[in-house]
Design a protein around this motif. Sequence first.
Motif, PDB file in Angstrom:
ATOM      1  N   ARG A 101       5.790  20.313  17.077  1.00 14.91           N
ATOM      2  CA  ARG A 101       4.343  20.174  17.403  1.00 14.91           C
ATOM      3  C   ARG A 101       4.004  21.282  18.139  1.00 14.91           C
ATOM      4  O   ARG A 101       4.530  21.788  19.283  1.00 14.91           O
ATOM      5  CB  ARG A 101       3.817  18.796  17.897  1.00 14.91           C
ATOM      6  N   LEU A 102       2.687  21.712  18.084  1.00 12.03           N
ATOM      7  CA  LEU A 102       2.119  22.862  18.855  1.00 12.03           C
ATOM      8  C   LEU A 102       0.749  22.714  19.279  1.00 12.03           C
ATOM      9  O   LEU A 102       0.160  22.326  18.366  1.00 12.03           O
ATOM     10  CB  LEU A 102       2.216  24.135  17.786  1.00 12.03           C
ATOM     11  N   GLN A 103       0.625  23.284  20.270  1.00 12.04           N
ATOM     12  CA  GLN A 103      -0.786  23.001  20.838  1.00 12.04           C
ATOM     13  C   GLN A 103      -1.010  24.254  21.876  1.00 12.04           C
ATOM     14  O   GLN A 103      -0.126  24.811  22.485  1.00 12.04           O
ATOM     15  CB  GLN A 103      -1.110  21.837  21.658  1.00 12.04           C
ATOM     16  N   GLY A 104      -2.374  24.635  22.159  1.00  8.96           N
ATOM     17  CA  GLY A 104      -2.613  25.330  23.158  1.00  8.96           C
ATOM     18  C   GLY A 104      -4.011  25.680  23.596  1.00  8.96           C
ATOM     19  O   GLY A 104      -4.731  24.880  22.931  1.00  8.96           O
ATOM     20  N   GLY A 126      -8.580  36.771  30.134  1.00  9.13           N
ATOM     21  CA  GLY A 126      -8.489  35.558  30.753  1.00  9.13           C
ATOM     22  C   GLY A 126      -7.097  34.772  30.725  1.00  9.13           C
ATOM     23  O   GLY A 126      -6.191  35.812  30.829  1.00  9.13           O
ATOM     24  N   LEU A 127      -7.079  33.483  30.705  1.00 18.37           N
ATOM     25  CA  LEU A 127      -5.876  32.845  30.797  1.00 18.37           C
ATOM     26  C   LEU A 127      -5.397  31.920  29.405  1.00 18.37           C
ATOM     27  O   LEU A 127      -6.324  31.771  28.746  1.00 18.37           O
ATOM     28  CB  LEU A 127      -6.076  31.747  31.883  1.00 18.37           C
ATOM     29  N   ARG A 128      -4.332  31.886  29.394  1.00 19.12           N
ATOM     30  CA  ARG A 128      -3.666  31.575  28.063  1.00 19.12           C
ATOM     31  C   ARG A 128      -2.660  30.544  28.516  1.00 19.12           C
ATOM     32  O   ARG A 128      -1.836  30.537  29.227  1.00 19.12           O
ATOM     33  CB  ARG A 128      -2.964  32.408  27.130  1.00 19.12           C
ATOM     34  N   TYR A 129      -2.448  29.261  27.671  1.00 23.08           N
ATOM     35  CA  TYR A 129      -1.684  28.238  27.638  1.00 23.08           C
ATOM     36  C   TYR A 129      -0.971  28.025  26.392  1.00 23.08           C
ATOM     37  O   TYR A 129      -1.825  27.981  25.269  1.00 23.08           O
ATOM     38  CB  TYR A 129      -2.177  26.867  28.365  1.00 23.08           C
ATOM     39  N   LEU A 130       0.082  27.559  26.213  1.00 22.76           N
ATOM     40  CA  LEU A 130       0.726  27.287  24.853  1.00 22.76           C
ATOM     41  C   LEU A 130       1.931  26.429  24.940  1.00 22.76           C
ATOM     42  O   LEU A 130       2.783  26.421  25.911  1.00 22.76           O
ATOM     43  CB  LEU A 130       1.265  28.897  24.144  1.00 22.76           C
ATOM     44  N   ARG A 131       2.117  25.507  24.073  1.00 21.46           N
ATOM     45  CA  ARG A 131       3.121  24.377  24.367  1.00 21.46           C
ATOM     46  C   ARG A 131       3.713  24.192  22.907  1.00 21.46           C
ATOM     47  O   ARG A 131       3.048  23.864  22.049  1.00 21.46           O
ATOM     48  CB  ARG A 131       2.646  23.334  25.092  1.00 21.46           C
ATOM     49  N   LEU A 132       5.060  24.351  22.925  1.00 20.93           N
ATOM     50  CA  LEU A 132       5.735  23.855  21.567  1.00 20.93           C
ATOM     51  C   LEU A 132       6.920  22.877  21.797  1.00 20.93           C
ATOM     52  O   LEU A 132       7.824  23.391  22.703  1.00 20.93           O
ATOM     53  CB  LEU A 132       6.357  25.609  21.101  1.00 20.93           C
ATOM     54  N   GLY A 167       0.065  32.315  31.052  1.00 25.91           N
ATOM     55  CA  GLY A 167      -0.096  33.785  31.137  1.00 25.91           C
ATOM     56  C   GLY A 167      -1.451  34.141  31.133  1.00 25.91           C
ATOM     57  O   GLY A 167      -2.264  33.379  31.237  1.00 25.91           O
ATOM     58  N   VAL A 168      -1.571  35.428  31.582  1.00 22.34           N
ATOM     59  CA  VAL A 168      -2.902  36.075  31.150  1.00 22.34           C
ATOM     60  C   VAL A 168      -3.123  36.920  29.940  1.00 22.34           C
ATOM     61  O   VAL A 168      -2.095  37.410  29.414  1.00 22.34           O
ATOM     62  CB  VAL A 168      -3.088  37.010  32.605  1.00 22.34           C
ATOM     63  N   GLN A 169      -4.282  37.125  29.474  1.00 23.01           N
ATOM     64  CA  GLN A 169      -4.050  37.862  28.215  1.00 23.01           C
ATOM     65  C   GLN A 169      -5.392  38.674  28.365  1.00 23.01           C
ATOM     66  O   GLN A 169      -6.413  38.410  28.993  1.00 23.01           O
ATOM     67  CB  GLN A 169      -4.345  36.760  27.112  1.00 23.01           C
ATOM     68  N   ALA A 170      -5.546  39.842  27.323  1.00 22.31           N
ATOM     69  CA  ALA A 170      -6.499  40.767  27.096  1.00 22.31           C
ATOM     70  C   ALA A 170      -6.584  40.797  25.821  1.00 22.31           C
ATOM     71  O   ALA A 170      -5.881  40.903  24.744  1.00 22.31           O
ATOM     72  CB  ALA A 170      -6.394  41.855  27.802  1.00 22.31           C
TER      73      ALA A 170
END
Length: 324
Positions: A101-104, A126-132, A167-170
């Motif tokens: 399962r995957l979410q973010g 901004g900011l990013r979250y991801l969960r696998l 993490g951070v993202q652009a």
Amino acid sequence: DGVLGQADTHVLLGSQPLSIDSRRGIRLSAAYALSDRFGLEGNLFRLGSRSASAGIESSGESGSTDLFFPYIDADTGQESAFRLSMANIYSGGAREELSNRLQGAELNGTWVLASDAPLRVDLLGGLRYLRLRETYMLTTHSPYLPALGSDTWDTSDRFDTANNFYGVQAGVRAHFDRERFFADGTIKVGMGAMAQSVGISGSLVTNDFTTFGPLQTFSGGYLALPSNIGNYSRTTFAVVPEAALNLGYRISSAITLNLGYSFLYANNVVRPGNQVSRTINTTQSVSYTESLLVGVQGPTSPEFKFKGSSFWVQGINVGLTVRF
């Protein structure tokens, strides 16, 4: 049905990859304009849990196929095999299952770089979250035929992995709008920490040592043994890029229909299949020795070592946008 590598051996389970096909998911987005050029937006998505499995059985009756569990002997480094079934003595079977399962989520600030009709270009940051999360399980059973006693010999091996990206993202997004039709294209790259964890457990449940009486549970199956059973964690650097293309049709000034494609990639994750070692020291497990007298003699194997890999997911999304 034999030792791997021999000419007359056929792989009956495991010759095909376990493939988790498409599944439904949901993505929610919200945006707020701080001014004509600056804004905030957030996104949430989730893909529900889904699994794939495969199995093999042998009745143990006269003329049935004998099943073997393949492994590499830690002492010799050669292919070997352990019987799961034997005709006229005991039946057997094995089943493997993979689930994930995957979410973010993400929160971005936006800045309008160019807004000359019909094209608009925004910068994102901004900011990013991801969960696998994924689980691989292998279960087997090898009971004596009913005429020989009411026997239980069941093993279970389980490999759980979890990956949490912070993490951070652009990125950059382009929006093209003409009359009732519009299109959006977005490219984002996230960089940050990937917190990885692996949980390994295995057991044998049997009544062979109580004269077919009460069940007993022993640590270790066939792949998860005392030498690698446990919980492990580490944090590594990871990169998570994403690309998306959406096409839309404006039904009215407030309602639009959307159709799009997206691609998400993570370059450094732990997956359960990669944490499995087939090099086995059988002296440490009742599952192999079929004796209560066990103890490691020779190499300590399997040993746990983190083995990373990549992961990607692609999606087609259909949406309805309401502006107010």
